[in-house]
Design a protein around this motif. Sequence first.
Motif, PDB file in Angstrom:
ATOM      1  N   GLU A 122      34.013  52.787  75.857  1.00 60.02           N
ATOM      2  CA  GLU A 122      33.615  51.383  75.864  1.00 60.02           C
ATOM      3  C   GLU A 122      33.506  50.856  74.439  1.00 60.02           C
ATOM      4  O   GLU A 122      33.974  49.756  74.128  1.00 60.02           O
ATOM      5  N   GLY A 123      32.887  51.640  73.557  1.00 63.60           N
ATOM      6  CA  GLY A 123      32.757  51.212  72.171  1.00 63.60           C
ATOM      7  C   GLY A 123      34.079  51.208  71.433  1.00 63.60           C
ATOM      8  O   GLY A 123      34.329  50.353  70.576  1.00 63.60           O
ATOM      9  N   ARG A 151      23.565  61.832  88.422  1.00 61.36           N
ATOM     10  CA  ARG A 151      23.581  60.380  88.342  1.00 61.36           C
ATOM     11  C   ARG A 151      23.762  59.966  86.880  1.00 61.36           C
ATOM     12  O   ARG A 151      23.249  60.634  85.976  1.00 61.36           O
ATOM     13  N   VAL A 152      24.463  58.865  86.673  1.00 55.80           N
ATOM     14  CA  VAL A 152      24.550  58.253  85.352  1.00 55.80           C
ATOM     15  C   VAL A 152      23.903  56.878  85.451  1.00 55.80           C
ATOM     16  O   VAL A 152      24.310  56.043  86.271  1.00 55.80           O
ATOM     17  N   PHE A 153      22.893  56.663  84.635  1.00 54.68           N
ATOM     18  CA  PHE A 153      22.135  55.415  84.635  1.00 54.68           C
ATOM     19  C   PHE A 153      22.537  54.596  83.414  1.00 54.68           C
ATOM     20  O   PHE A 153      22.519  55.104  82.289  1.00 54.68           O
ATOM     21  N   VAL A 154      22.910  53.347  83.644  1.00 52.46           N
ATOM     22  CA  VAL A 154      23.358  52.495  82.548  1.00 52.46           C
ATOM     23  C   VAL A 154      22.535  51.218  82.519  1.00 52.46           C
ATOM     24  O   VAL A 154      21.911  50.829  83.513  1.00 52.46           O
ATOM     25  N   MET A 155      22.558  50.566  81.372  1.00 49.07           N
ATOM     26  CA  MET A 155      21.766  49.351  81.218  1.00 49.07           C
ATOM     27  C   MET A 155      22.422  48.139  81.869  1.00 49.07           C
ATOM     28  O   MET A 155      21.731  47.258  82.373  1.00 49.07           O
ATOM     29  N   MET A 273      30.199  43.767  68.487  1.00 49.43           N
ATOM     30  CA  MET A 273      30.008  44.862  69.434  1.00 49.43           C
ATOM     31  C   MET A 273      28.524  44.973  69.739  1.00 49.43           C
ATOM     32  O   MET A 273      27.693  44.815  68.845  1.00 49.43           O
ATOM     33  N   GLU A 274      28.198  45.227  70.990  1.00 47.04           N
ATOM     34  CA  GLU A 274      26.798  45.353  71.397  1.00 47.04           C
ATOM     35  C   GLU A 274      26.698  46.365  72.515  1.00 47.04           C
ATOM     36  O   GLU A 274      27.386  46.242  73.536  1.00 47.04           O
ATOM     37  N   ALA A 275      25.861  47.380  72.290  1.00 52.50           N
ATOM     38  CA  ALA A 275      25.686  48.380  73.336  1.00 52.50           C
ATOM     39  C   ALA A 275      25.087  47.752  74.590  1.00 52.50           C
ATOM     40  O   ALA A 275      25.520  48.025  75.710  1.00 52.50           O
ATOM     41  N   PHE A 276      24.083  46.909  74.425  1.00 51.77           N
ATOM     42  CA  PHE A 276      23.503  46.226  75.569  1.00 51.77           C
ATOM     43  C   PHE A 276      23.075  44.815  75.172  1.00 51.77           C
ATOM     44  O   PHE A 276      23.720  43.845  75.516  1.00 51.77           O
ATOM     45  N   GLY A 277      22.012  44.692  74.404  1.00 50.53           N
ATOM     46  CA  GLY A 277      21.540  43.371  74.006  1.00 50.53           C
ATOM     47  C   GLY A 277      20.093  43.128  74.381  1.00 50.53           C
ATOM     48  O   GLY A 277      19.756  42.101  74.982  1.00 50.53           O
ATOM     49  N   ASN A 297      27.861  43.693  77.826  1.00 49.52           N
ATOM     50  CA  ASN A 297      26.986  43.159  78.881  1.00 49.52           C
ATOM     51  C   ASN A 297      26.375  41.807  78.547  1.00 49.52           C
ATOM     52  O   ASN A 297      25.592  41.276  79.336  1.00 49.52           O
ATOM     53  N   GLN A 298      26.742  41.241  77.400  1.00 53.79           N
ATOM     54  CA  GLN A 298      26.083  40.001  76.985  1.00 53.79           C
ATOM     55  C   GLN A 298      26.264  38.842  77.970  1.00 53.79           C
ATOM     56  O   GLN A 298      25.286  38.170  78.298  1.00 53.79           O
TER      57      GLN A 298
END
Length: 362
Positions: A122-123, A151-155, A273-277, A297-298
Amino acid sequence: MTEPTGRSGLTMLHVGAFSGSVPALRQALADRTAVEAHDLMPLTRAPGLAGARLRAVREARRAGPGTPWTKTDAWTAALDRRVRARGLLGPRRPVLIVQTLPALVPPAGVRYGVYTDRVGLEGAAVGGVHRSRYTDGWLTRERRLLLGAHRVFVMGPSTADVLVTEYGLAADRVHVVGAGTNVAPAAADPGPRAADPPRLLFVGTQWELKGGPTLLEAFARLHARDPRRTLTLVGSGPDGPLPPGVRALGRVPHAAMGAAYDRADALVIPTHMEAFGIALVEGLTRGLPCVASTVGNQPWIVGDAGIAVPPGDVDALTEALSRLSADYAHFRARALARGAELRATMTWPSVAERILTELSGG
């Protein structure tokens, strides 16, 4: 606090404080079950791993400029061996690995989950000078970590999409659980606000990456039209003197950030670039409309409570800020509504509950 039935504790592995998120998540988990947390960051300086560090540096150099030695096969394999030798990846209870950076590969029989704001591919998809860098060996290990997780938990959902389409994870093993904030929401509903022109706030510790130069250029155009406009920079800023209308506060402790948000009318982070925000979530929970960029995700975070523009596009950013000012009452109302939604879901207790439910479930 009494441990919930069926929850036998959790081992939590992380690298550093993760922008303040790790301590908050650890506490929220500890309020629900027994947590044995281990920070792997000190291992980057461990004398016994000096040889692995040297091999990692050589591997990173071969991969090209800007590749961190911590995102190499040599380093993460050595880290994995040290973690196993310390017995931190055993089957006695579930394991939560925060971020994919350590690229650990737990042995068979270990029930584990991964909680992350972003994954390697993604990055890297950002491209250009701001893209994520790593070696092929690290990416292989990251993929194994993710594919082997219970499980993979994402923001946010953009990361979930990458996991399904680029990594091949089954959609039912990927869960969007959000994130909490490092700044508490306002104690009371701030209500409508007339802002003419709106006082702008920028929050970010990496000036170039977060689109600071683009923002200054757009703001200069607006300030030339209306000298009443103001922009406050928190976290980072340009070298040299500041342009008219701009002030820089530097690094601000989490405890003082609430006041910084409350002195603003809108939040602007035109990042490349933003991992989440999380800063966007913090602004919205305090009723601030946001101008963000179209990456990651912005757009999902902001919704209709602001405007998302392509990163690096000065014209689009200038137009967005002009539109925000002209129709501020509308965006303020939407920000208050979106903030109420986020206050109900984007909290560390709710994130912890979702993670524990899935890890202790089927």
